[in-house]
Design an enzyme around this catalytic site. Structure first.
Site, mmCIF file in Angstrom:
data_model
loop_
_atom_site.group_PDB
_atom_site.id
_atom_site.type_symbol
_atom_site.label_atom_id
_atom_site.label_comp_id
_atom_site.label_asym_id
_atom_site.label_seq_id
_atom_site.Cartn_x
_atom_site.Cartn_y
_atom_site.Cartn_z
ATOM 1 N N ASP A 31 0.856 -1.191 0.000
ATOM 2 C CA ASP A 31 0.000 0.000 0.000
ATOM 3 C C ASP A 31 0.889 1.237 0.000
ATOM 4 O O ASP A 31 1.935 1.245 0.656
ATOM 5 C CB ASP A 31 -0.894 -0.020 1.259
ATOM 6 N N ASN A 32 0.467 2.292 -0.714
ATOM 7 C CA ASN A 32 1.256 3.531 -0.674
ATOM 8 C C ASN A 32 0.695 4.528 0.342
ATOM 9 O O ASN A 32 1.204 5.649 0.452
ATOM 10 C CB ASN A 32 1.349 4.173 -2.072
ATOM 11 N N ASN A 99 0.553 -4.283 -13.369
ATOM 12 C CA ASN A 99 1.619 -4.817 -12.512
ATOM 13 C C ASN A 99 1.117 -5.963 -11.639
ATOM 14 O O ASN A 99 1.816 -6.976 -11.460
ATOM 15 C CB ASN A 99 2.182 -3.702 -11.611
ATOM 16 N N GLY A 102 0.751 -8.930 -13.734
ATOM 17 C CA GLY A 102 2.079 -9.458 -14.071
ATOM 18 C C GLY A 102 2.650 -10.281 -12.928
ATOM 19 O O GLY A 102 3.243 -11.348 -13.144
ATOM 20 N N LYS A 105 0.819 -13.583 -12.814
ATOM 21 C CA LYS A 105 1.256 -14.448 -13.914
ATOM 22 C C LYS A 105 2.624 -15.063 -13.603
ATOM 23 O O LYS A 105 2.836 -16.269 -13.778
ATOM 24 C CB LYS A 105 1.312 -13.639 -15.213
ATOM 25 N N TYR A 145 -12.372 7.203 -12.435
ATOM 26 C CA TYR A 145 -12.534 5.962 -11.661
ATOM 27 C C TYR A 145 -13.254 4.910 -12.513
ATOM 28 O O TYR A 145 -12.795 3.772 -12.634
ATOM 29 C CB TYR A 145 -13.336 6.263 -10.402
ATOM 30 N N TYR A 159 -5.836 -11.145 -19.691
ATOM 31 C CA TYR A 159 -4.862 -12.064 -19.063
ATOM 32 C C TYR A 159 -5.487 -13.452 -18.880
ATOM 33 O O TYR A 159 -4.800 -14.466 -19.004
ATOM 34 C CB TYR A 159 -4.373 -11.510 -17.705
ATOM 35 N N THR A 175 -20.278 -0.024 -0.086
ATOM 36 C CA THR A 175 -19.966 -0.773 1.135
ATOM 37 C C THR A 175 -19.509 0.201 2.219
ATOM 38 O O THR A 175 -18.814 1.166 1.926
ATOM 39 C CB THR A 175 -18.899 -1.838 0.812
#
Ligand code: UDP
Length: 310
Positions: A31-32, A99, A102, A105, A145, A159, A175
């Site tokens: 998380d940033n 990302n 990726g 995968k 968004y 993917y 929610t």
């Protein structure tokens, strides 16, 4: 399982971390902290099966060791947050999802995308079934968004089809519950915080627009059930009980015993007029139904805001 949760310090992501740790999984949370908070994760500070990494998921993601599932929950989710962070919202939905896919995968892991009822925009089909393609304004303020999430669904399915990745898409409807920020900006936290402070309840527009509110515990149970299922097509998870915003205001006043007055403010641009999920697929495929009434959920949310200082 060893699970990576992006956005794991957020309202929903942290509740998901709790549920996964609670059932014995190992969790790596990334998380940033732009909308999330470490306070949401303090209960896991001594937990050996939990690790936190401070990173923006729009930068390359590498995780050592085996990973069984990647749950992609990083994104601002409140209209006021994504209005303040339009570029970050677009980037986390596009680059961040790329990302996270990726990583899944590379690890041959399951991937679960947190999508949204906003993919239906201001819906012309009511209630919203998963087969509905939506009515979204790509260039309006909510487009950052809505379109990011629509792109994230498209790349997830690519993917799945092209790389054979085992994917899940949950479309989350409104929610609410404990761990929302006081300044989150969404309607339930705004109304409860104002009611408890005796301040005016800010109704946008005439309050006849509708939403269907799902308590966070029900939402998390639905997401875990989807993760554990075999279902690769999108599944709505939300409450089928629809209320006008004015009804919600009355319910919050009654549940908190507040005498706050209603104050009417302009309706935000492109605010959907109605929203209610058709949850037949969740019921049939996952055996899922929400169980917490709006009254009980609002009381539990109010109890949280009464005791929490942040
Ligand atoms: N809303 C409101 N007062 C507020 C915040 C929101 O009347 O203080 C309305 C908003 O215009 C929308 C509904 O409540 O019609 C739900 O808004 P929210 O931001 O919670 O999420 P949305 O469903 O629009 O993504």
């Amino acid at each position: 399982m060893r699970v990576v949760v992006t956005g794991g310090a957020g309202f929903l992501g942290s509740r998901l971390c709790d549920a996964l740790i609670g059932r014995g999984d190992e969790v790596v949370c990334i998380d940033n902290l732009v909308t999330g908070s470490l306070l949401n994760l303090s209960q896991h500070s001594d937990q050996p099966r939990f690790a936190f990494r401070h990173q923006d998921v729009t930068t390359f993601l590498a995780v050592d060791g085996a990973v069984d599932a990647v749950l992609h929950f990083a994104s601002p989710a409140s209209p006021s947050d994504y209005a303040k962070m339009p570029i970050q919202t677009l980037k986390v939905g596009s680059l961040g999802t790329h990302n996270a896919l990726g990583l899944a995968k590379a690890k041959a892991a399951k991937f679960l995308l947190a999508s949204t009822s906003e993919v239906y925009g201001d819906p012309l089909v009511h209630p919203q079934v998963e087969q509905y393609w939506g009515n979204v304004n790509p260039i309006g303020p909510r487009g950052v968004y809505d379109e990011a999430k629509r792109f994230s669904e498209a790349i997830t399915m690519a993917y799945h089809r092209y790389h054979g990745l085992d994917t899940r898409i949950v479309r989350i409807f409104n929610t609410y519950g404990p761990r929302m920020r006081r300044d989150d900006g969404r309607v339930v936290s705004n109304f409860v915080v104002a009611a408890l402070a005796g301040e005016p309840i800010t109704v946008f527009g005439d309050g006849t627009q509708t939403r269907s509110f799902c308590f966070v515990d029900d939402q998390v149970r639905g997401i875990i059930a989807l993760l554990d299922s075999q279902e690769c097509d999108p599944v709505n998870i939300g409450s089928p009980e629809e209320h006008t915003i004015k009804e919600l205001a009355a319910l919050v006043l009654a549940a908190t015993g507040s005498v706050s007055l209603l104050s009417y403010l302009p309706l935000p641009v492109d605010d959907p007029k109605c929203r209610r999920p058709d949850i037949s697929r969740a019921q049939e495929l996952l055996g899922w139904n929400p169980t917490v009434s709006l009254r009980e959920g609002v009381e539990r949310t109010a109890a949280y805001f009464r005791r929490s200082e942040y």
